[in-house]
Design a protein around this motif. Structure first.
Motif, short mmCIF file in Angstrom:
data_model
loop_
_atom_site.label_atom_id
_atom_site.label_comp_id
_atom_site.label_asym_id
_atom_site.label_seq_id
_atom_site.Cartn_x
_atom_site.Cartn_y
_atom_site.Cartn_z
N ARG A 1 0.84 -1.19 0.00
CA ARG A 1 0.00 0.00 0.00
C ARG A 1 0.87 1.25 0.00
O ARG A 1 1.85 1.34 0.75
CB ARG A 1 -0.90 -0.02 1.23
N VAL A 2 0.51 2.23 -0.82
CA VAL A 2 1.28 3.48 -0.88
C VAL A 2 0.49 4.68 -0.35
O VAL A 2 0.98 5.81 -0.39
CB VAL A 2 1.77 3.77 -2.31
N GLY A 3 -0.70 4.44 0.15
CA GLY A 3 -1.48 5.50 0.78
C GLY A 3 -2.00 5.01 2.11
O GLY A 3 -1.87 3.84 2.45
N ASP A 4 -2.61 5.92 2.86
CA ASP A 4 -3.27 5.45 4.07
C ASP A 4 -4.61 4.86 3.67
O ASP A 4 -4.89 4.65 2.49
CB ASP A 4 -3.43 6.59 5.08
N ASP A 5 -5.47 4.56 4.65
CA ASP A 5 -6.74 3.92 4.35
C ASP A 5 -7.67 4.83 3.56
O ASP A 5 -7.62 6.06 3.69
CB ASP A 5 -7.44 3.52 5.65
N PHE A 6 -8.54 4.21 2.77
CA PHE A 6 -9.65 4.94 2.17
C PHE A 6 -10.64 5.27 3.29
O PHE A 6 -11.14 4.39 3.97
CB PHE A 6 -10.33 4.07 1.10
N TRP A 7 -10.86 6.57 3.49
CA TRP A 7 -11.83 7.02 4.49
C TRP A 7 -13.05 7.57 3.76
O TRP A 7 -12.94 8.54 3.02
CB TRP A 7 -11.24 8.12 5.37
N PHE A 8 -14.21 6.95 3.96
CA PHE A 8 -15.40 7.44 3.26
C PHE A 8 -15.94 8.72 3.91
O PHE A 8 -16.73 9.44 3.32
CB PHE A 8 -16.49 6.37 3.20
N GLU A 9 -15.48 9.00 5.15
CA GLU A 9 -15.82 10.25 5.81
C GLU A 9 -14.72 10.57 6.82
O GLU A 9 -13.90 9.71 7.14
CB GLU A 9 -17.18 10.16 6.51
N GLY B 1 -8.88 13.63 -1.91
CA GLY B 1 -7.72 14.24 -2.56
C GLY B 1 -6.45 14.01 -1.77
O GLY B 1 -5.38 13.78 -2.34
N VAL B 2 -6.55 14.04 -0.44
CA VAL B 2 -5.40 13.75 0.41
C VAL B 2 -4.88 12.34 0.13
O VAL B 2 -3.68 12.11 0.03
CB VAL B 2 -5.78 13.92 1.91
N HIS B 3 -5.81 11.40 0.00
CA HIS B 3 -5.44 10.01 -0.30
C HIS B 3 -4.64 9.92 -1.60
O HIS B 3 -3.63 9.21 -1.68
CB HIS B 3 -6.70 9.15 -0.39
N MET B 4 -5.09 10.62 -2.63
CA MET B 4 -4.41 10.56 -3.93
C MET B 4 -3.00 11.13 -3.86
O MET B 4 -2.07 10.62 -4.48
CB MET B 4 -5.22 11.31 -4.98
N VAL B 5 -2.84 12.21 -3.09
CA VAL B 5 -1.51 12.81 -2.95
C VAL B 5 -0.59 11.86 -2.18
O VAL B 5 0.58 11.67 -2.56
CB VAL B 5 -1.61 14.19 -2.28
N HIS B 6 -1.09 11.26 -1.10
CA HIS B 6 -0.30 10.24 -0.40
C HIS B 6 0.22 9.20 -1.39
O HIS B 6 1.42 8.90 -1.44
CB HIS B 6 -1.15 9.51 0.65
N CYS B 7 -0.71 8.62 -2.13
CA CYS B 7 -0.37 7.49 -3.01
C CYS B 7 0.63 7.88 -4.09
O CYS B 7 1.61 7.15 -4.33
CB CYS B 7 -1.63 6.93 -3.67
N SER B 8 0.41 8.99 -4.75
CA SER B 8 1.24 9.34 -5.90
C SER B 8 2.65 9.74 -5.50
O SER B 8 3.64 9.31 -6.12
CB SER B 8 0.56 10.45 -6.72
N TYR B 9 2.79 10.56 -4.45
CA TYR B 9 4.14 11.00 -4.05
C TYR B 9 4.90 9.88 -3.33
O TYR B 9 6.11 9.75 -3.52
CB TYR B 9 4.04 12.25 -3.17
N TYR C 1 3.85 2.73 -12.85
CA TYR C 1 2.98 3.17 -11.76
C TYR C 1 2.88 4.69 -11.83
O TYR C 1 3.82 5.38 -12.23
CB TYR C 1 3.50 2.71 -10.40
N ALA C 2 1.71 5.21 -11.47
CA ALA C 2 1.44 6.64 -11.63
C ALA C 2 2.34 7.47 -10.72
O ALA C 2 2.52 7.15 -9.55
CB ALA C 2 -0.03 6.93 -11.33
N LEU C 3 2.88 8.55 -11.28
CA LEU C 3 3.74 9.47 -10.53
C LEU C 3 3.37 10.91 -10.85
O LEU C 3 2.88 11.20 -11.94
CB LEU C 3 5.21 9.23 -10.88
N PRO C 4 3.64 11.83 -9.93
CA PRO C 4 3.39 13.24 -10.22
C PRO C 4 4.28 13.74 -11.36
O PRO C 4 5.43 13.30 -11.50
CB PRO C 4 3.78 13.95 -8.90
N THR C 5 3.75 14.62 -12.18
CA THR C 5 4.53 15.20 -13.26
C THR C 5 5.59 16.14 -12.69
O THR C 5 5.50 16.57 -11.53
CB THR C 5 3.63 15.97 -14.24
N CYS D 1 -3.42 4.08 -12.08
CA CYS D 1 -2.42 3.91 -11.02
C CYS D 1 -1.37 2.87 -11.37
O CYS D 1 -0.27 2.87 -10.82
CB CYS D 1 -3.09 3.58 -9.70
N GLY D 2 -1.70 1.94 -12.26
CA GLY D 2 -0.75 0.91 -12.66
C GLY D 2 -0.81 -0.35 -11.83
O GLY D 2 -0.04 -1.29 -12.05
#
Length: 847
Positions: free
Chosen positions: A533-541, A555-563, A630-634, A596-597
């Motif tokens: 896992r490259v991000g923290d948990d999916f939080w629905f709220e 959005g926080v989750h996506m930034v965790h995962c990508s960076y 795997y997806a990475l920030p530009t 995400c790859g």
């Protein structure tokens, strides 16, 4: 004085004769660390030393020598790296030592905001850094380059970076045990320079891999089979109330909607666990309180009674038990309310005997005289009924259960060990898991029995048909290492045992690592593990109650995962975690998962699916159109803050076999508050944002098969959400504006010049989020006055291409078919589902 040319000649001669390794990094007498004459760190203390990469001995690599190509590459780039060492007068178990200062230089860093999870942080001074920083990338525009500062493992110690005052950078070198002390280190951190940030990461970690010899890189390993498949995880559907009937209906619900899961993850809730005050050989009946499972310990390796009661064929019968998700959720809520009432009475020291006993939600009724089948029978029946289901994983904590293994209940020597937080984690985000782990301690199996521990658990699971495990709560080890030689030695023992079992029981690949985002894990555990896992948990709220958290947390989750993927992707295939397809931001998540790859999986409640959305991700056979990297920030996002700088859109690049893809996401609106040590809303940033995309955003050279596209003059650029196609030169920019929590997927396809008047580009299936992933093969052939574009297509739907000339004919699977073509070059035709076989398209164009 000799002329400058003679001085240089003498220096060169000295280096040749003495074989002094060359190095672009230099520690000057005035205590500055520089690279090619550019100062990186000033005011470097006198107890800091620098050594070239080639000057220090390397690991013997007895178990896993690096491939020859990697060794040669590392040797050829040796001048780009240097090791940082330090020494102190008295031996200590934790050294917090300045290594220099910097200011007015942009950096990207990765730090641990919780024990288990890391994320990005940017700034321009050493004082801007956060605690427990795992790496720092400095921007060096003077050289058009980047420098990586990477804390390492050395001996029994591991390092991390911390902020100081007035631009100072501190290096923490710690063993994790007051019984393990040191005073002199030669390679507690590593520096590497490169002119491409993505090459920098690859080259630096290859160098560290050669130096340490304790791990293997992703490129050396085989990923789990689930990597290009769709799956379902039970967690958000049931939490700890998971049981066989719900599991069955969860798989059934997706399969009946034409989205069959290829893998299933039975998350926390299947194990035989209990608390210290309960009967040591009975399942706990009271797991509804917040974090209650975190005080539980495993008492046997087999499944709990809920699952053990399953009898072969039960769910295959016409009168099989039904499942009502709404009724189940209501019962769960009642259980939670009961637990809260009992807790209140207990805290008030009042009698709670009038309240009913806690119960377990079960739907199975055992037939007398019929043998229990348990997990083995359930998995067998699932695969009979749902033939597309290839893999079944189960959850477990690294130490067994959250609280480890209960002493005296297994053949293993387990001892409840007090859990203590490391000093560097004191300013991390409040975490209930940490509170509970510290409260209950860990039932730690003797490290000398770690291999036996995993073998006993995994061999049983493998015999039932389980093909893999999700190993969670990994970084509890650093909490219990005091009596076991420190964090490095304890980790080595456990990871070695885990590796042996993974190879023996799960084909060497069947493991997802979770709650693992710390350098101990990556440097010591990834010799075999190839997905995490490259991000923290999916939080629905938002668990802290912010009503807008339902949006900004995504959005926080996506930034965790990508960076995080920038460094974690060097070791393991990034896994972006599950999401729920009926969530308010489900499409936002789906857009990121599409590119995400890695695998795509959901945690939908039974019967609650956004089927139309899932069909944009998943093919009818349960496979996905997976990107090849795997997806990475530009590049233009690397040193920016796409969460709350009020200006930056998160842009992610990836590649398919015959093109590229860029995901653009408006993640603005929340992020890390250093002053409060937590993530929370930045409402002033939750607004419409504008930016641009360009074909040059794709890092074509990161895969050999797409490198040639860097020289392509023209691209067909398709915007999935907008539904329009643009022709663009490589360096051209296309403006894009996004509302908060929205996105766009941009498919970038090279345009081929077939003749003087004919140009062609294969875009992909416009009905799929990763359209270009459908193109499995592409070739052009000239036959007299006709040019034929040959395409192999994966999936079904409307295929989109660009053709400057109207085709003479389009053939699909050897039959001529109808097609649409317009004067702007847009070409479309239908591709039916062929059961999973690739479709052959031939597009004939007059030259």
């Amino acid at each position: 004085m000799a002329p400058p040319s003679l001085i240089l000649e003498k220096i060169y001669s000295y280096f040749q004769k003495e074989k002094v390794p060359s190095c672009r990094f230099f520690l000057s007498p005035n205590r500055e660390i520089s690279v090619d004459g550019i100062t990186l760190l000033s005011d470097v203390p006198t107890n800091i030393r620098l050594a070239s990469f080639s000057s220090l001995p390397r690991s013997s690599h007895n178990d896993s020598p690096p491939p020859e190509y990697m060794q040669k590459s590392v040797d050829s780039n040796a001048e780009n790296g240097a090791f940082l060492g330090l020494s102190v007068k008295d031996p200590l178990d934790r050294i917090l030592n300045p290594i220099g200062k910097f200011s007015n230089r942009k950096f990207l860093s990765i730090f641990r905001f919780k024990t288990w999870w890391s994320t990005m942080w940017v700034g321009s001074s050493g004082s801007d850094l956060q605690m427990e920083t795992q790496l720092v990338v400095l921007q060096v525009p003077e050289l058009n380059s980047y420098v990586l500062i990477l804390p390492l493992i050395e001996g029994n110690f591991r390092s991390a970076i911390h902020p100081g005052t007035d631009g100072e950078v501190l290096l923490s070198v710690e063993s994790g045990s007051t019984q393990v002390k040191g005073s002199s280190f030669t390679s507690c951190a590593y520096l590497h320079i490169g002119n491409n940030p993505y090459d920098l990461m690859r080259d630096a970690f290859a160098a560290v891999r050669v130096h340490l010899g304790t791990f293997r890189l992703l490129e050396e390993k085989k990923p789990p089979k689930i990597i290009d498949r769709f799956g379902w995880c039970t967690w958000d559907a049931f939490y700890l109330t998971v049981e066989p009937v719900g599991v069955w209906h969860g798989v059934k619900s997706l399969a009946e909607n034409g989205i069959p899961p290829k893998f299933l993850i039975i998350d926390d809730g299947w194990q035989s666990i209990n608390m210290d005050h309960e009967d040591p050989f009975q399942d706990s009946k009271d797991l509804t309180g917040l974090g209650s499972q975190m005080l539980c310990r495993m008492y046997r390796f087999k499944e709990n009674d809920k699952f053990a009661k399953y009898q072969a064929g039960t769910m295959l019968r016409p009168n099989a038990p039904e499942f009502d998700q709404e009724k189940h959720d209501n019962m769960f809520k009642e259980m939670i309310e009961l637990a809260k009432r009992k807790k209140s009475l207990k805290e008030a020291e009042e009698d709670d005997s009038a309240l009913p006993e806690a119960t377990v939600i079960e739907y199975l009724r055992e037939k007398e005289g019929v043998e229990r089948g348990g997990l083995k029978a359930l998995i067998s029946d699932l695969k009979k009924q749902f033939p597309s289901l290839d893999d079944v994983y189960v959850w477990h904590a690294l130490c067994g259960a959250w609280g480890g293994v209960r002493p005296g209940t297994t053949h293993l020597n387990s001892k409840v060990t007090p859990a203590k937080m490391a000093a560097g984690l004191e300013k991390t985000m409040y975490d209930l898991a940490v509170v509970m782990v510290e409260k209950g301690g860990i039932g730690l199996v003797d490290p000398n029995q770690a291999a036996d521990f995993y073998e006993a658990m995994h061999s049983y699971l493998a015999d039932t048909g389980i093909t893999g495990v999700k190993v969670d709560v990994i970084h509890t080890l650093e909490y219990v290492c005091e009596e076991h030689g420190g964090r490095v030695q304890l980790a080595k023992a456990y990871y070695d045992g885990l590796t042996k079992s993974l190879r023996k029981n799960f084909d060497g690949t069947g493991l997802i690592a979770s709650m693992e985002q710390c350098n101990d894990f990556f440097f010591l555990a990834t010799n075999q593990i190839s997905m995490g896992r490259v991000g923290d948990d999916f939080w629905f709220e938002d668990p802290n109650g912010d009503p807008m958290g339902v949006y900004w947390l995504q959005g926080v989750h996506m930034v965790h995962c990508s960076y995080n993927s920038l460094w974690q992707g060097q070791f393991i295939q990034p896994d972006w975690d599950m999401f729920q397809s009926d969530h308010l931001c489900a499409e936002f998540h789906a857009g990121s998962r599409a590119i995400c790859g890695g695998p795509v999986y959901v945690s939908d409640k039974v019967g609650r699916h956004n089927v139309d959305l899932l069909r944009k991700l998943v093919l009818p056979n349960g496979t996905i159109l997976r990107c090849q990297h795997y997806a990475l920030p530009t590049r233009d996002c690397l040193f920016e803050n796409p969460l709350f700088d009020g200006k930056t859109l998160l842009k992610l690049w990836n590649v398919n076999k015959f093109g590229g893809v860029i995901g653009v996401f408006n993640c603005q609106g929340a992020g890390w508050y250093p002053e409060e040590h937590k993530c929370k809303a930045h409402p002033e940033c939750y607004k419409t944002m504008s930016g641009f995309v360009s074909p040059d955003d794709v890092e074509w050279e990161q895969k050999a098969f797409t490198a040639e596209f860097r020289s392509n003059e023209l691209f067909a650029v398709y915007l999935h959400k907008a539904g329009n196609l643009h022709l663009m030169k490589a360096c051209e920019k296309l403006d894009i504006t996004l509302q908060p929590s929205t996105f766009e997927i941009v498919t970038v396809s090279p345009v081929y010049k077939l003749s003087e008047k004919a140009k062609f580009a294969a875009v992909g299936l416009e009905n799929m989020l990763n359209s270009g992933g459908a193109v499995e093969f592409l070739e052009q052939k000239l036959d007299g006055k006709t040019v034929t574009a040959l395409i192999k297509i994966k999936g079904a739907g409307k295929f989109l291409a660009y053709s400057s000339v109207e085709p003479v004919e389009v053939m699909l699977n050897n039959e001529s078919i109808e097609f649409e073509w317009s004067s702007d070059g847009i070409l479309k035709f239908e591709v039916p589902w062929t059961g999973g076989e690739l479709s052959d398209a031939r597009i004939l164009i007059s030259s």
